[in-house]
Design a protein around this motif. Structure first.
Motif, PDB file in Angstrom:
ATOM      1  N   ASP A  26      40.546 -13.442  -2.525  1.00 41.02           N
ATOM      2  CA  ASP A  26      40.656 -13.298  -1.075  1.00 41.02           C
ATOM      3  C   ASP A  26      40.170 -11.914  -0.647  1.00 41.02           C
ATOM      4  OD1 ASP A  26      41.752 -15.808  -0.598  1.00 41.02           O
ATOM      5  OD2 ASP A  26      43.819 -15.100  -0.750  1.00 41.02           O
ATOM      6  N   ILE A  27      39.624 -11.848   0.548  1.00 43.78           N
ATOM      7  CA  ILE A  27      39.309 -10.568   1.176  1.00 43.78           C
ATOM      8  C   ILE A  27      40.536 -10.070   1.934  1.00 43.78           C
ATOM      9  CG2 ILE A  27      37.810  -9.405   2.840  1.00 43.78           C
ATOM     10  CD1 ILE A  27      35.694 -11.597   2.151  1.00 43.78           C
ATOM     11  N   TYR A  28      41.157 -10.967   2.714  1.00 44.46           N
ATOM     12  CA  TYR A  28      42.446 -10.697   3.359  1.00 44.46           C
ATOM     13  C   TYR A  28      43.516 -11.316   2.463  1.00 44.46           C
ATOM     14  CZ  TYR A  28      39.944  -9.655   7.746  1.00 44.46           C
ATOM     15  OH  TYR A  28      39.128  -9.125   8.714  1.00 44.46           O
ATOM     16  N   THR A  29      44.199 -10.508   1.699  1.00 43.46           N
ATOM     17  CA  THR A  29      45.131 -11.038   0.714  1.00 43.46           C
ATOM     18  C   THR A  29      46.508 -11.314   1.312  1.00 43.46           C
ATOM     19  OG1 THR A  29      45.782  -8.807   0.034  1.00 43.46           O
ATOM     20  CG2 THR A  29      43.960  -9.831  -1.159  1.00 43.46           C
ATOM     21  N   GLY A  30      47.161 -12.324   0.742  1.00 43.13           N
ATOM     22  CA  GLY A  30      48.555 -12.578   1.059  1.00 43.13           C
ATOM     23  C   GLY A  30      48.825 -13.349   2.325  1.00 43.13           C
ATOM     24  N   HIS A  31      47.812 -14.050   2.857  1.00 45.86           N
ATOM     25  CA  HIS A  31      48.010 -14.754   4.125  1.00 45.86           C
ATOM     26  C   HIS A  31      47.788 -16.253   4.019  1.00 45.86           C
ATOM     27  CE1 HIS A  31      48.458 -10.875   5.868  1.00 45.86           C
ATOM     28  NE2 HIS A  31      47.190 -10.527   5.703  1.00 45.86           N
ATOM     29  N   GLY A  32      47.882 -16.788   2.815  1.00 46.07           N
ATOM     30  CA  GLY A  32      47.835 -18.233   2.656  1.00 46.07           C
ATOM     31  C   GLY A  32      46.440 -18.819   2.693  1.00 46.07           C
ATOM     32  N   HIS A  62      38.466 -18.030   4.639  1.00 44.58           N
ATOM     33  CA  HIS A  62      37.652 -16.882   5.035  1.00 44.58           C
ATOM     34  C   HIS A  62      36.809 -16.381   3.866  1.00 44.58           C
ATOM     35  CE1 HIS A  62      36.988 -12.509   5.450  1.00 44.58           C
ATOM     36  NE2 HIS A  62      36.641 -12.839   6.680  1.00 44.58           N
ATOM     37  N   ALA A  63      37.427 -16.204   2.705  1.00 44.96           N
ATOM     38  CA  ALA A  63      36.687 -15.706   1.550  1.00 44.96           C
ATOM     39  C   ALA A  63      35.555 -16.652   1.169  1.00 44.96           C
ATOM     40  CB  ALA A  63      37.638 -15.512   0.371  1.00 44.96           C
ATOM     41  N   ALA A  64      35.851 -17.943   1.145  1.00 45.26           N
ATOM     42  CA  ALA A  64      34.832 -18.928   0.772  1.00 45.26           C
ATOM     43  C   ALA A  64      33.705 -18.970   1.790  1.00 45.26           C
ATOM     44  CB  ALA A  64      35.474 -20.303   0.629  1.00 45.26           C
ATOM     45  N   PHE A  65      34.052 -19.062   3.072  1.00 48.28           N
ATOM     46  CA  PHE A  65      33.024 -19.182   4.108  1.00 48.28           C
ATOM     47  C   PHE A  65      32.187 -17.913   4.210  1.00 48.28           C
ATOM     48  CE2 PHE A  65      35.322 -22.656   6.811  1.00 48.28           C
ATOM     49  CZ  PHE A  65      35.296 -23.499   5.715  1.00 48.28           C
ATOM     50  N   SER A  66      32.718 -16.791   3.734  1.00 47.98           N
ATOM     51  CA  SER A  66      31.945 -15.548   3.714  1.00 47.98           C
ATOM     52  C   SER A  66      30.915 -15.544   2.597  1.00 47.98           C
ATOM     53  CB  SER A  66      32.888 -14.342   3.536  1.00 47.98           C
ATOM     54  OG  SER A  66      33.774 -14.217   4.629  1.00 47.98           O
ATOM     55  N   ASN A  67      31.016 -16.498   1.672  1.00 51.87           N
ATOM     56  CA  ASN A  67      30.124 -16.532   0.515  1.00 51.87           C
ATOM     57  C   ASN A  67      29.319 -17.819   0.406  1.00 51.87           C
ATOM     58  OD1 ASN A  67      30.710 -14.102  -1.525  1.00 51.87           O
ATOM     59  ND2 ASN A  67      32.624 -14.632  -0.488  1.00 51.87           N
ATOM     60  N   LEU A  86      33.430 -19.433  10.629  1.00 49.16           N
ATOM     61  CA  LEU A  86      33.795 -18.142  10.055  1.00 49.16           C
ATOM     62  C   LEU A  86      34.217 -17.113  11.111  1.00 49.16           C
ATOM     63  CD1 LEU A  86      34.128 -16.281   7.648  1.00 49.16           C
ATOM     64  CD2 LEU A  86      31.659 -15.820   7.729  1.00 49.16           C
ATOM     65  N   PRO A  87      33.500 -16.935  12.219  1.00 49.90           N
ATOM     66  CA  PRO A  87      33.953 -15.945  13.207  1.00 49.90           C
ATOM     67  C   PRO A  87      35.324 -16.272  13.799  1.00 49.90           C
ATOM     68  CG  PRO A  87      31.659 -16.574  13.610  1.00 49.90           C
ATOM     69  CD  PRO A  87      32.200 -17.538  12.606  1.00 49.90           C
ATOM     70  N   ILE A  88      35.621 -17.562  13.954  1.00 50.63           N
ATOM     71  CA  ILE A  88      36.920 -17.967  14.494  1.00 50.63           C
ATOM     72  C   ILE A  88      38.026 -17.615  13.508  1.00 50.63           C
ATOM     73  CG2 ILE A  88      38.307 -19.924  15.277  1.00 50.63           C
ATOM     74  CD1 ILE A  88      35.640 -21.303  16.042  1.00 50.63           C
ATOM     75  N   ILE A  89      37.785 -17.904  12.244  1.00 45.60           N
ATOM     76  CA  ILE A  89      38.773 -17.600  11.203  1.00 45.60           C
ATOM     77  C   ILE A  89      38.978 -16.095  11.081  1.00 45.60           C
ATOM     78  CG2 ILE A  89      39.194 -17.710   8.717  1.00 45.60           C
ATOM     79  CD1 ILE A  89      37.733 -20.435   8.770  1.00 45.60           C
ATOM     80  N   SER A  90      37.886 -15.340  11.106  1.00 43.60           N
ATOM     81  CA  SER A  90      37.992 -13.877  11.033  1.00 43.60           C
ATOM     82  C   SER A  90      38.812 -13.336  12.191  1.00 43.60           C
ATOM     83  CB  SER A  90      36.595 -13.248  11.041  1.00 43.60           C
ATOM     84  OG  SER A  90      35.842 -13.634   9.910  1.00 43.60           O
ATOM     85  N   GLY A  91      38.578 -13.869  13.369  1.00 44.90           N
ATOM     86  CA  GLY A  91      39.325 -13.431  14.547  1.00 44.90           C
ATOM     87  C   GLY A  91      40.806 -13.715  14.426  1.00 44.90           C
ATOM     88  N   ARG A  92      41.164 -14.860  13.875  1.00 43.45           N
ATOM     89  CA  ARG A  92      42.580 -15.190  13.702  1.00 43.45           C
ATOM     90  C   ARG A  92      43.233 -14.248  12.698  1.00 43.45           C
ATOM     91  NH1 ARG A  92      44.523 -19.618  16.025  1.00 43.45           N
ATOM     92  NH2 ARG A  92      46.266 -19.693  14.545  1.00 43.45           N
ATOM     93  N   LEU A  93      42.531 -13.954  11.617  1.00 44.41           N
ATOM     94  CA  LEU A  93      43.096 -13.033  10.629  1.00 44.41           C
ATOM     95  C   LEU A  93      43.284 -11.637  11.222  1.00 44.41           C
ATOM     96  CD1 LEU A  93      41.066 -14.230   7.531  1.00 44.41           C
ATOM     97  CD2 LEU A  93      43.560 -14.215   7.704  1.00 44.41           C
ATOM     98  N   GLU A  94      42.303 -11.169  11.970  1.00 44.60           N
ATOM     99  CA  GLU A  94      42.414  -9.847  12.596  1.00 44.60           C
ATOM    100  C   GLU A  94      43.569  -9.801  13.591  1.00 44.60           C
ATOM    101  OE1 GLU A  94      40.946  -7.076  12.013  1.00 44.60           O
ATOM    102  OE2 GLU A  94      39.367  -7.686  10.626  1.00 44.60           O
ATOM    103  N   ALA A  95      43.858 -10.937  14.216  1.00 43.66           N
ATOM    104  CA  ALA A  95      44.935 -11.001  15.210  1.00 43.66           C
ATOM    105  C   ALA A  95      46.289 -11.309  14.588  1.00 43.66           C
ATOM    106  CB  ALA A  95      44.598 -12.060  16.262  1.00 43.66           C
ATOM    107  N   GLY A  96      46.341 -11.445  13.248  1.00 42.29           N
ATOM    108  CA  GLY A  96      47.594 -11.744  12.578  1.00 42.29           C
ATOM    109  C   GLY A  96      48.057 -13.171  12.753  1.00 42.29           C
ATOM    110  N   GLN A  97      47.115 -14.078  13.026  1.00 43.24           N
ATOM    111  CA  GLN A  97      47.448 -15.496  13.204  1.00 43.24           C
ATOM    112  C   GLN A  97      47.101 -16.225  11.902  1.00 43.24           C
ATOM    113  OE1 GLN A  97      44.934 -16.162  16.654  1.00 43.24           O
ATOM    114  NE2 GLN A  97      46.636 -15.788  18.050  1.00 43.24           N
TER     115      GLN A  97
END
Length: 203
Positions: A68-74, A80-85, A142-153
């Protein structure tokens, strides 16, 4: 056109910390069974794992294993990690605890996705959406998922509120001639033992 993604980065707390990807079924690890089925319809495979090195002896050139790039968030971190690659437009995303994946199911969902405007096609079995056997437009999401992670969702199902998706219920699977055994996952030791017991009765 399609990348297969196995999410294997969970805490496995309900299995006393045992990595469910390494559970055995029919003399194969779960993730080995999954890769075999995914190769029928996928040109690339990605495993998202806490410890990618633990898969080194089992993967071939068509598989990349990443953390994971953002670890510990399920699971959403795994998406996110997969779609980034991913190099393909579409991704078939599964959890590592689904021992009976269905390539025909993925192929059918992909055909529905390609011919539509949707961001995802997801099975609905027993009234529950099965996001971890769905097919997705990876680059668009991917941008939607990134936005949710940045917002803590971090709730994966909350993603459905922000994308356009098509749900395929049991009636549609029956009409397509595709069984829904692929939707059975193994979360606990008891479920794993039941899976093995049921398989033993059938062989």
């Amino acid at each position: 056109m399609l990348t297969g993604v196995i999410l294997a980065g969970g805490r496995n707390s309900r299995m006393q910390g045992h990595n469910k990807a390494f559970l055995k079924y029919d003399d194969e690890f779960f993730f080995e069974r999954q890769m075999k089925e995914m190769r029928k319809v996928c040109e690339q495979l990605i495993i998202v794992a806490n410890d990618p090195s633990s898969y080194d002896h089992f993967i071939e050139n068509d598989v990349i294993c990443i953390p994971d790039i953002y670890t510990g968030h399920g699971p959403i971190s795994g998406f996110h990690a997969a779609f980034s690659n991913i190099n393909t437009e579409y991704a078939w995303v599964v959890g590592c605890d689904y021992p009976n994946l269905s390539a025909p199911a993925a192929q059918w969902m992909l055909s529905r996705l390609i011919s539509s405007h949707y961001d995802a096609v997801i099975p609905i079995i027993g009234g529950m959406h099965q996001m971890l056997h769905g097919v997705y437009r990876a680059q668009r999401m991917l941008p939607i998922i990134s936005g949710r992670l940045e917002a803590g969702q971090y709730r994966l199902s909350g993603l459905l509120d922000q994308i356009s998706w098509l749900g395929m219920d049991e009636k549609e699977w029956r009409e397509a001639g595709i069984g829904t055994e692929f939707s059975v996952d193994v979360d606990t030791r008891e479920q794993y033992e039941a899976l093995l017991s049921d398989h033993g009765r059938r062989i």
